[in-house]
Design a protein around this motif. Structure first.
Motif, PDB file in Angstrom:
ATOM      1  N   ARG A  10       5.216 -60.936  13.067  1.00  0.00           N
ATOM      2  CA  ARG A  10       4.868 -59.944  14.095  1.00  0.00           C
ATOM      3  C   ARG A  10       4.989 -60.514  15.498  1.00  0.00           C
ATOM      4  N   LEU A  33       8.299 -53.679  16.779  1.00  0.00           N
ATOM      5  CA  LEU A  33       6.830 -53.649  16.826  1.00  0.00           C
ATOM      6  C   LEU A  33       6.366 -53.499  18.272  1.00  0.00           C
ATOM      7  N   GLU A  34       7.055 -54.209  19.172  1.00  0.00           N
ATOM      8  CA  GLU A  34       6.698 -54.081  20.589  1.00  0.00           C
ATOM      9  C   GLU A  34       6.891 -52.648  21.081  1.00  0.00           C
ATOM     10  N   TRP A  65       6.994 -49.710  19.164  1.00  0.00           N
ATOM     11  CA  TRP A  65       6.226 -48.642  18.518  1.00  0.00           C
ATOM     12  C   TRP A  65       4.789 -49.038  18.186  1.00  0.00           C
ATOM     13  N   GLY A  66       4.556 -50.326  18.067  1.00  0.00           N
ATOM     14  CA  GLY A  66       3.190 -50.806  17.875  1.00  0.00           C
ATOM     15  C   GLY A  66       2.550 -50.454  16.547  1.00  0.00           C
ATOM     16  N   VAL A  67       3.346 -50.208  15.514  1.00  0.00           N
ATOM     17  CA  VAL A  67       2.739 -49.871  14.219  1.00  0.00           C
ATOM     18  C   VAL A  67       3.334 -50.743  13.115  1.00  0.00           C
TER      19      VAL A  67
END
Lengths: 379, 491
Positions: free
Chosen positions: A24, A30-31, A33-35
């Motif tokens: 991560r 991930l940066e 959408w953050g999920v």
């Protein structure tokens, strides 16, 4: 990827000593959408469920797999070598086989099968970048494989590559009938598209090299480099010629370079994922830049195997144009923080993505390919 | 109070509070939230172990968290706050479904080094926070094993720590102030953004280590330390495990407080060598770190520690080689993963139940504990390793088992239970840094006795509906999953 290999990789990740989440740490999606379902560990979990059969394949699952840039940062930090990006690639292939390929990629894949490029352009115009009046020999020890991005989208760069090779006095030629290397298909889970296979494309390109009598192929696109150097042998097609990325050739032949002109300038170098993290080519471009008079090379905090992606890989730019610019913007901001006036890269795809994003956001940073930079300073 | 809404209605309500783009309800999005680092492996091999939340929400600000909690309280919906999901004790498992609050997007970092503090959102990662601080000459020291990925919110919620705790202490030592949303949606500030305060009960300390059972932490103010520019690392490999312990005790007995003092057993060394190191062979090792502002002081301290180790027959590496020292630290951080190299074949499904035992002991009892645990392993036929932060009495025990075999799972469970009870009998604590979560809940009463009743009273006071992270820390009963028996019954 064979099923057993896939299972081993997933088992390695899912053993309770791991599934650790280190992947991560530097994941562009991930940066964005953050999920968890758009982070490598979450995608690995989805792959595990898919493989076990307790999660049916669906368009949603496919979307989560295709929203990855395949930069491979997760592979670089994975402590057990599970290689999430390779697993995601394999999942794309299996989802495509079950009818869950996002249409945009299918359309381009079909075009590769028919017209040998993913840019929806006619094959007949592949050489339209060729500078007028250029005469190349029918046979030569070195062949320049321009690739689709330089041939159709960065034509000027392709022209500059041949100009530079010419100025260096190298004896080279082009393929008589160059086809897409197949990288786009491999990265988007289309080992087979409308009856065409990457193996077939590889064999065609190799036969063309054979017709030129060449001992070496040089490419300026890192996607092509990975395809020729790593993917073709994995598919059982071993090139019997040397395969070089242009930075390797330039480094080897740097005695022929006359890039001695120009004032003092501070530059930083962006490692293309396909060239750096995927193929381990880090030092050649740095050696070249550092050897130029007046050039100060400064590093971004994230460089070499930790380099942040430009956001255009793995079909991401085509599928998520706005999001991909956000990834590029972050890279450009890092570059600007070094105080560099110029960001140099060695990839037509990174070049296009970073240059367009710098312009779109008015970031005031010049983005050039190493080839352009060397020509500017020639003399 | 009204009944729990249907999933579609829940989705609509939550979207109204945080925006549709911040609400997930599709199975593909919920599945990755059905486990944490602790449970993922078991879930992989025992697929019925699936605890799906009803929804995942990614709030952006405190006011959204407040609205969600007010709504959840009204409908009695469980709420599970979550950081990076690196927890090792099952703190994040939505055993009763409900809403997972993924706090990743609340990741603001505001260094205030002129005040020697930093203000951060719970979703800020430890690594990013320290990057920002180190640029300014400061750092937040606890350094848990998951340092590259974990969030500051998760660290506060579990009072996390790691190899730096011997010198710098655990997360709790750094928390100056917290903003917390209570179960009913009330927003409270606990503590002040000052270096010290003697004003009233220290309620912030109640929330440190509370694992999301009392409220949702939405802002954290931490004290920071000046970054020590000089660091030295050495590994000392001993012909016996006892020698390593004796050297560690001698170092501490001389009045030295090293930056780190880590113990590795023979199998850990083997795993490291199988991961590409060429360390001397031995039965035990110490990884030592010294840090500070002045080179002479740091090197002098390291020399003294090396002398102590050599006096016990150790061979040392890395003293003169800073690059090797850095690599040794990286390897130490990945020791759990390296242990998979000891497994017979990667195709064979094996679980390494690493670090699932993380007891804390009085320093004087550590050697006895490790000896007795190793004897237990042999008696029970368990392949396992001992390592840990010997400087602060924290021992990790990892053991492996084949998850398809009920007998092996039962054997591993019994062994781990014995290892925990042994630590309690020696005056130790059942968890020094990972927290209680699900996995250690069955043993909490044995450690705390009536004090656990006090914890339960506080839980009822602050969360009368019992919506906050249910099933954890033995506050509201112990779910069967925590007892492990159900794992193979349901296979």
């Amino acid at each position: 990827m064979r099923l057993e290999e896939l299972r081993t990789k997933i088992n390695a990740c899912m053993s309770s000593s791991t599934a650790c989440g280190l992947c991560r740490t530097q994941c562009p999606s991930l940066e964005l959408w953050g999920v968890e379902s758009r982070a490598p560990r979450g995608r690995m979990a989805l792959c595990a469920h898919l493989l076990r059969g307790d999660l049916p394949p669906s368009n949603t699952v496919a979307e989560r797999m295709f929203s990855c840039v395949l930069c491979g940062n997760c592979d670089a930090v994975c402590p057990v070598g599970a290689g999430p990006s390779r697993v995601i690639e394999a999942a794309r292939e299996r989802l495509r086989e079950r009818g869950f390929l996002p249409p945009k990629y299918g359309e381009r894949g079909g075009h590769v099968a028919r017209e040998h490029n993913p840019y929806l352009e006619p094959h007949a115009s592949r050489l339209s970048w060729l500078p007028p009046g250029l005469h190349l020999p029918g046979k030569a020890p070195l062949v320049y494989f321009a690739g689709c991005t330089s041939s159709y989208r960065e034509k000027e760069l392709a022209g500059k590559v041949v100009e530079l090779l010419g100025r260096m006095g190298l004896e080279f030629t082009l393929l008589g009938d160059e086809w897409c290397c197949g990288s786009f298909l491999l990265r988007t889970g289309q080992g087979e598209a409308d009856g065409a296979t990457v193996e077939g494309m590889a064999r065609h390109n190799l036969e063309e090299v054979g017709r030129r009598g060449a001992r070496e192929v040089v490419v300026n696109c890192p996607g092509c480099y990975r395809a020729w150097k790593s993917d073709y042998p994995e598919l059982g097609v071993e090139p019997e010629v040397g395969v070089l990325h242009l930075v390797q050739l330039l480094d080897r032949e740097r005695g022929r370079l006359r890039a001695e002109r120009g004032g003092e300038v501070r530059v930083t170098y962006h490692d293309p994922c396909h060239l750096g993290r995927h193929m381990g080519v880090y030092e050649e471009p740095r050696r070249l830049l550092s050897s130029l008079p007046g050039v100060e090379l400064v590093e971004m905090p994230r460089n070499r195997e930790n380099s942040w992606c430009c956001g255009s890989g793995g079909g991401f730019r085509a599928g998520y144009p706005d999001a991909s610019k956000q990834v590029a913007k972050r890279r450009l901001e890092e570059a600007r923080e070094t105080g560099a006036q110029v960001l140099v890269t060695a990839c037509p795809f990174c070049l296009r993505q970073l240059r367009e994003t710098a312009e779109a956001f008015g970031l005031g940073l010049r983005v050039v390919d190493l080839v352009e930079f060397l020509l500017e300073r020639w003399g | 109070m009204s009944s729990r809404p249907e999933r579609r209605e829940l989705e609509r309500e939550l979207a109204g509070m945080v925006g549709r783009e911040n609400v997930l309800t599709e199975e593909a999005d919920l599945l990755p939230y059905s486990a944490d680092h602790f449970l993922r492996g078991l879930q992989h091999y025992l697929p019925k172990f699936k605890f799906l939340p009803d929804a995942v929400v990614t709030p952006l600000e405190t006011s959204q968290v407040s609205r969600i909690l007010r709504f959840a309280s009204l409908h009695r919906i469980p709420v599970i706050p979550r950081g990076a999901g690196t927890s090792l004790a099952g703190q994040l498992i939505p055993v009763e479904g409900g809403i997972v609050l993924d706090l990743k997007k609340m990741n603001r970092i505001e260094p205030r080094v002129e005040d020697r503090m930093v203000v951060a959102g719970p979703g800020a990662t430890y690594a990013e926070l320290n990057r920002e601080l180190e640029r300014r000459g400061y750092f937040f020291p606890p350094e848990p094993g998951s340092a590259m990925a974990c969030t500051v919110g998760g660290m506060v919620s579990t009072n996390a720590s790691g190899s730096g705790a011997v010198k710098y202490g655990a997360t709790r030592n750094y928390v100056l102030s917290l903003e917390v949303v209570l179960a009913g949606g009330e927003v409270v500030r606990l503590g002040r953004k000052v270096a010290k305060s003697a004003s009233g009960y220290s309620l912030k300390d109640l929330f440190v280590g509370s694992e999301g059972t009392l409220g949702v932490i939405t802002e954290i103010t931490l004290r920071v330390e000046p970054y020590p520019p000089i660091r030295r690392t050495t590994m000392a490999v001993f012909p016996s495990l006892e020698g390593a312990f004796e050297a560690a005790m001698e170092i501490l007995g001389r009045g030295i407080t090293p930056a780190s003092l880590e113990l590795l057993d023979e199998l850990c060394l083997l795993a490291l060598n199988m991961s590409g190191f060429s360390l001397p062979e031995g039965k035990g090792a110490l990884l030592l770190r010294s840090d500070g502002r002045y080179r002479e002081a740091v090197e002098g301290e390291m020399e003294e520690m090396v002398r102590a180790c050599r006096g016990k027959g150790a061979e040392t590496v890395g003293v003169e080689d800073e690059a090797l020292g850095r690599r040794l630290w990286e390897a130490r951080e990945k020791i759990s993963a390296s242990l998979t190299k000891l497994l017979p074949s990667p195709e064979t499904p094996r679980l390494v139940f690493q670090a699932s035992v993380d007891v804390g002991l009085p320093l004087s009892k550590m050697l006895e504990y490790v000896r007795r645990v190793k004897a237990l392993m042999e008696e029970r036929g368990i392949m396992g390793v001992c390592f840990g932060h010997v400087g602060d009495g924290n021992v990790h025990i990892g053991s492996t088992f084949v998850p398809e075999s009920p007998e092996q799972v039962e054997r591993a469970r019994r062994f781990q239970e014995e290892a925990i009870r042994l630590a309690l009998s020696l005056g130790g604590t059942l968890t020094a840094e990972h927290g209680v979560g699900l996995w250690k809940a069955p043993y909490l009463e044995e450690e705390h006795g009536y004090a656990l009743e006090l914890m339960r009273s506080l839980k009822r006071l602050l969360d009368p509906q019992g919506i906050l992270n249910p099933g954890k820390m033995a506050l509201d009963g112990i779910p069967r999953v925590a007892l492990m028996e159900r794992w193979w019954e349901e296979k």
